[in-house]
Design an enzyme around this catalytic site. Sequence first.
Site, PDB file in Angstrom:
ATOM      1  N   ARG B  62       9.681 -48.857  22.970  1.00  0.00           N
ATOM      2  CA  ARG B  62      10.170 -50.127  23.521  1.00  0.00           C
ATOM      3  C   ARG B  62      10.703 -51.010  22.394  1.00  0.00           C
ATOM      4  NH1 ARG B  62       6.329 -53.879  27.136  1.00  0.00           N
ATOM      5  NH2 ARG B  62       6.836 -52.310  28.678  1.00  0.00           N
ATOM      6  N   GLY B  90       9.105 -53.402  13.155  1.00  0.00           N
ATOM      7  CA  GLY B  90       9.645 -54.623  12.577  1.00  0.00           C
ATOM      8  C   GLY B  90      11.019 -54.897  13.149  1.00  0.00           C
TER       9      GLY B  90
END
Lengths: 166, 277
Positions: B62, B90
């Site tokens: 996701r 990140g």
Amino acid sequence: MKTRPNRICNRNTVYRKESGRNGITMNTRGLRSQLKDSVPVAGLCPQGAYGVQDSLRSGFTSVKNELLPSHPLELSEKNFQPNQDKMNFSTLRNIQGLHAPLKLQMEYRAARQIQRLPFLQSSNLALDTLRGNDESIGFEDILNDPTQSEMMGEPHMMVEYKLGLL
Amino acid sequence: MATLVMNQAPVGGFSFENCKRNAVLEGEANKVGCSMPAARKTGTTICGVVFKDGVVLGADTRATEGMIVADKNCSKIHYISPNIYCCGAGTAADTEMTTQIISSNLELHALSTGRLPRVATANRMLKQMLFRYQGYIGAALVLGGVDCNGPHLYSIYPHGSTDKLPYVTMGSGSLAAMAVFEDRYKPDMEEDEAKQLVRDAIAAGIFNDLGSGSNIDLSVITKGKVDYIRPHDEANKKGVRTGDYKYKRGTTGVLAKLVTPLNLELVEETVHTMDTS
């Protein structure tokens, strides 16, 4: 309205943000060590003739714009290559003696002189090979490629500037 | 277009010209009450484990942009070299570009040495680059691979510190995944056991963390072979509609029908040729 004076660096604070006007904050910690012995920031010694700011070529000035870099990484990135070279040369001097960096620096100077006219892009192949940059890819090869730059220097002005006639 | 007078030649790399303008814009936006758009992050669960013959890397799929799911099936396990793969958490763009740059550099290095690249080389290149940019490149990575010295697994933080461990997790769901690892990790597991453990760790991250979701990707790296299993498990399947709101023909009774033909006559016909030069 009372404005707070802008202090550049305070060694004893842990983490300090600086809040100027318009709510702009910037982390100024650690700047002094970078500003100390690096490439001089423009504006402190104006480059025009007679020591006056050259508005025609470098535009309007503001002391705040030039004293404080706009991003904490700006200074360290501008000086990255010279700092790497200094570090490598001093290591080489400690290991192999003075002759090694002397000879290498002579080769660097020779390679740096092979350039095209100032407004054209030179490939700097010899310099890249000496530095070892021909075997690695970094952001300077991907972003803002100078060969694809949208701005071009005016040929006459740039050559005159290089020859010192301006 | 007028040419500007430049004194120095332009250099490549990052350009900080717009930083001041952006700071002013952000200040203005904050005064009005809006905020700048958020970068697409992979608020994520990624993990890796060393087993008997190699390394298993796992990741969810996701990608989020603030509070919205930007990509339901993105690929977080990046290729670095034939024997080394890297999971990235990140800022999505940062992990993509960083792993691609390191992959290119490692390929050039391998061509220069003539040997299969080592995981420690990739680790050192990544750590030096991330430290150079002082954490502004938001890439937290799990690097794993098998080289001449055996299987290795590293975790690399955005500021440039690294850890060499037998099992690592990163991302917003790292605590959930680490809980599963701490409970069930044993040294020298078999491949199926290791795959099941990684799958369970990622599933824990998917079900307990909002920033992770969708499917589970696995990558099993052993000496001479890489299994890139995408998707290994579809943990979150989108529901299937059971009912239908369409009405059948004849539901509404027809009372009367009136047909009016529309007679159009051709008045004028012109042909314009396209200029395709």
